[in-house]
Scaffold this motif. Structure first.
Motif, PDB file in Angstrom:
ATOM      1  N   GLU A  69       0.831  -1.209   0.000  1.00 38.44           N
ATOM      2  CA  GLU A  69       0.000   0.000   0.000  1.00 38.44           C
ATOM      3  C   GLU A  69       0.864   1.257   0.000  1.00 38.44           C
ATOM      4  OE1 GLU A  69      -3.032   0.007   2.968  1.00 38.44           O
ATOM      5  OE2 GLU A  69      -3.740  -1.996   2.410  1.00 38.44           O
ATOM      6  N   ALA A  70       2.070   1.164   0.550  1.00 41.18           N
ATOM      7  CA  ALA A  70       2.970   2.317   0.614  1.00 41.18           C
ATOM      8  C   ALA A  70       3.709   2.539  -0.702  1.00 41.18           C
ATOM      9  CB  ALA A  70       3.969   2.131   1.747  1.00 41.18           C
ATOM     10  N   GLY A  71       3.509   1.622  -1.673  1.00 38.05           N
ATOM     11  CA  GLY A  71       4.149   1.775  -2.977  1.00 38.05           C
ATOM     12  C   GLY A  71       5.392   0.938  -3.186  1.00 38.05           C
ATOM     13  N   VAL A  84      13.394  -4.223  -2.241  1.00 38.65           N
ATOM     14  CA  VAL A  84      13.570  -2.997  -3.000  1.00 38.65           C
ATOM     15  C   VAL A  84      13.841  -3.377  -4.455  1.00 38.65           C
ATOM     16  CG1 VAL A  84      16.050  -2.753  -2.556  1.00 38.65           C
ATOM     17  CG2 VAL A  84      14.690  -0.739  -3.041  1.00 38.65           C
ATOM     18  N   SER A  85      13.333  -2.553  -5.368  1.00 44.24           N
ATOM     19  CA  SER A  85      13.542  -2.794  -6.793  1.00 44.24           C
ATOM     20  C   SER A  85      13.650  -1.443  -7.493  1.00 44.24           C
ATOM     21  CB  SER A  85      12.373  -3.595  -7.369  1.00 44.24           C
ATOM     22  OG  SER A  85      12.568  -3.831  -8.746  1.00 44.24           O
ATOM     23  N   PHE A  86      14.630  -1.329  -8.370  1.00 48.23           N
ATOM     24  CA  PHE A  86      14.802  -0.080  -9.099  1.00 48.23           C
ATOM     25  C   PHE A  86      15.525  -0.333 -10.418  1.00 48.23           C
ATOM     26  CE2 PHE A  86      18.230  -0.512  -6.016  1.00 48.23           C
ATOM     27  CZ  PHE A  86      19.381  -0.319  -6.773  1.00 48.23           C
TER      28      PHE A  86
END
Length: 127
Positions: A69-71, A84-86
């Motif tokens: 929900e926080a993105g 984490v993903s980027f």
């Protein structure tokens, strides 16, 4: 950690590796966003099984990785794990999973020559 090059693929492969919830989320994404979404889910799943130490002996369909929900990303089955993903660059996705400490949300990219030179320097014992 897992890094993948974003290359065109047949997204039907999701049927064999994603849970029903993940496939639903993937195909709910706008068509032009699906390939990146696929690679994010895949690298997140790979980073998780690496963190667990099971590798792909643990079926990728046995747990879900989804948007929180926080993105960010989470896995209901992974308990305390952080995700984490980027984008590493225009052509690569990097994802990481850890059950301890914070995870960097960006990466330092070094040329091979810079890395080799840095590793060749003697350690300073007074640092």
């Amino acid at each position: 950690v897992d890094v993948e090059q974003i290359v065109p693929i047949d997204l039907a492969v999701a049927d064999g590796i994603f849970t029903a919830a993940e496939r639903e989320e993937l195909f709910a994404a706008a068509e032009h966003e699906r390939l990146e979404h696929f690679y994010r889910q895949w690298t997140l799943k790979e980073s998780c099984v690496k963190a667990l130490g099971t590798g792909l002996s643990r079926a990728p369909q046995s747990f879900t990785v989804a948007r929180s929900e926080a993105g960010g990303w989470h896995s209901p089955e992974a308990g305390p794990f952080r995700f984490v993903s980027f984008r590493l660059d225009e052509a690569h996705i990097v994802s990481a999973c850890s059950d301890s400490g914070e995870i960097a949300e960006k990466a330092d990219v070094w040329a091979w020559t810079e890395l080799r030179e840095s590793l060749a320097k003697p350690a300073d014992p007074f640092r």
